[in-house]
Design a protein around this motif. Structure first.
Motif, short mmCIF file in Angstrom:
data_model
loop_
_atom_site.label_atom_id
_atom_site.label_comp_id
_atom_site.label_asym_id
_atom_site.label_seq_id
_atom_site.Cartn_x
_atom_site.Cartn_y
_atom_site.Cartn_z
N LEU A 66 -11.43 9.22 89.39
CA LEU A 66 -11.18 10.38 90.03
C LEU A 66 -10.32 11.29 89.37
O LEU A 66 -10.44 12.56 88.97
CB LEU A 66 -10.73 10.09 91.56
CG LEU A 66 -10.30 11.55 92.19
CD1 LEU A 66 -11.60 12.39 92.44
CD2 LEU A 66 -9.87 11.10 93.68
N LEU A 69 -11.58 12.90 86.33
CA LEU A 69 -12.58 14.00 86.63
C LEU A 69 -11.74 14.92 86.70
O LEU A 69 -11.88 16.18 86.15
CB LEU A 69 -13.33 13.53 88.09
CG LEU A 69 -14.59 12.92 87.65
CD1 LEU A 69 -15.20 12.41 89.11
CD2 LEU A 69 -15.58 13.67 87.08
N ASP A 70 -10.58 14.84 87.60
CA ASP A 70 -9.64 16.16 87.73
C ASP A 70 -9.07 16.40 86.32
O ASP A 70 -8.95 17.95 86.41
CB ASP A 70 -8.54 15.72 88.47
CG ASP A 70 -8.81 15.38 90.18
OD1 ASP A 70 -10.00 16.24 90.44
OD2 ASP A 70 -8.21 14.91 90.85
N GLU A 111 -17.60 14.58 91.00
CA GLU A 111 -16.54 14.29 92.15
C GLU A 111 -17.17 14.03 93.31
O GLU A 111 -16.77 13.19 94.27
CB GLU A 111 -15.51 15.27 91.82
CG GLU A 111 -14.39 14.94 92.88
CD GLU A 111 -13.09 15.82 92.64
OE1 GLU A 111 -12.09 15.77 93.22
OE2 GLU A 111 -12.97 16.06 91.31
N ASN A 285 -3.94 15.61 94.51
CA ASN A 285 -4.66 14.21 94.63
C ASN A 285 -3.84 13.24 93.92
O ASN A 285 -3.68 12.16 94.86
CB ASN A 285 -5.98 14.28 93.73
CG ASN A 285 -7.07 14.85 94.32
OD1 ASN A 285 -6.92 15.32 95.51
ND2 ASN A 285 -8.16 15.03 93.75
#
Length: 311
Positions: A66, A69-70, A111, A285
């Motif tokens: 994650l 991805l961010d 995501e 996040n």
């Protein structure tokens, strides 16, 4: 009106926030700060998840995906925005725009699928604690991560290829990056058939995962209510609370952007919503997952302590 994309050599003008010139320098400073925090926070999560053996668990395996991805998602849009805000160059080539659309859609779709996988991991941890290590086998974790990436890419390829068949009129994109709803606004012919196919693809990648996550958390809530001890409930809620908050932020903005009719989509509001999920959410996040997380804090102190000791 002549169709624009008959000439692939043309480009687009990204309007960005030029409607509010007095705010551009403020946007530039804040976005640069947020982007720096995003890079630092997500890189730290990835590094800790790999370096500390106590974080070699399914939860942190998916969390590192994650974070990656961010990092990629925010980097696919923010540098272009910073250039745009300085007024140096507001144009982007047709090929560059299509590439940005393809990449940002692929990362966003991935995501969406990865958050479903993380919800399944939390379901297994809370509802099947005795069988957790058997269910979340490393091979299954790797397979689920690969499926998320491949599924996200396939969804993006489908939507981008459908968009490229649409005749577009005009060069001005009232946005700070090349995003699907803004392209739909530029369509100069009746493209209901193509738009219907694209809408189905968006429902599959946004609404279906959201329903699956809701189902997982319904089962988790039932399991938590059966726990008699307050400490046990608190631990279960803590395990899932962070993920649920991230899910709410992600799907709230995704639903606004991708699941409303073209005619009711506001480009001005859309730009600010896009700022939220391209800059604010990727920055938040790491904080959401680590602020109340003893495992990550402990790993950070161990890594820093080890670094101090070797120094």
């Amino acid at each position: 009106m002549e169709s624009f994309n008959t000439s692939l050599g043309g480009g687009f003008i990204l309007v960005g926030f030029s409607d509010w010139p007095q705010l551009e320098i403020i946007f530039f400073i804040y976005i640069l700060i947020f982007y720096s925090f995003t890079l630092f926070g997500n890189t730290a999560i990835i590094a800790l998840s790999r370096k500390d053996p106590q974080l070699h668990t399914p939860m942190y395996f998916f969390l590192s995906h994650l974070s990656f991805l961010d990092l990629c998602f925010t980097t696919s849009t923010v540098p272009q925005l910073l250039i745009n805000l300085r007024g140096l160059d507001r144009t982007i080539s047709y090929g560059g725009c299509v590439a940005q659309l393809l990449i940002s859609l692929a990362l966003g779709s991935t995501e969406s699928l990865l958050l479903v996988v993380m919800a399944f991991d939390r379901y297994a941890a809370v509802c099947r604690p005795l069988h957790y290590t058997t269910i979340m086998h490393p091979l299954l974790c790797q397979a689920l991560a690969v499926v998320s990436w491949v599924g996200g890419l396939m969804n993006s390829l489908i939507q981008t290829s459908l968009m490229m068949t649409m005749p577009l009129c005009g060069r001005r994109l009232n946005h700070f990056f090349c995003e699907m709803p803004v392209f739909l606004k530029l369509a100069c012919e009746d493209t209901e058939g193509t738009e219907a196919k694209m809408f189905v693809a968006r429902v599959v990648i946004v609404a279906v995962p959201a329903v699956l996550i809701l189902g997982s958390y319904t089962q988790i809530a039932r399991a938590v209510l059966k726990v008699k001890s307050t400490a046990g409930r608190r631990k279960a809620i803590g395990t899932c609370g962070s993920h649920l908050l991230v899910v709410s932020l992600f799907y709230g903005s995704a639903t606004y952007t991708y699941l409303q009719p073209k005619d009711s989509y506001s480009e001005s509001k859309g730009k600010f919503v896009a700022l939220f999920y391209t800059i604010i959410t990727p920055m938040l996040n790491p904080l959401i997952y680590t602020l109340r997380n003893k495992d990550v804090k402990g790993a950070l102190w161990r890594v820093l302590g080890r670094g101090t000791a070797t120094g």
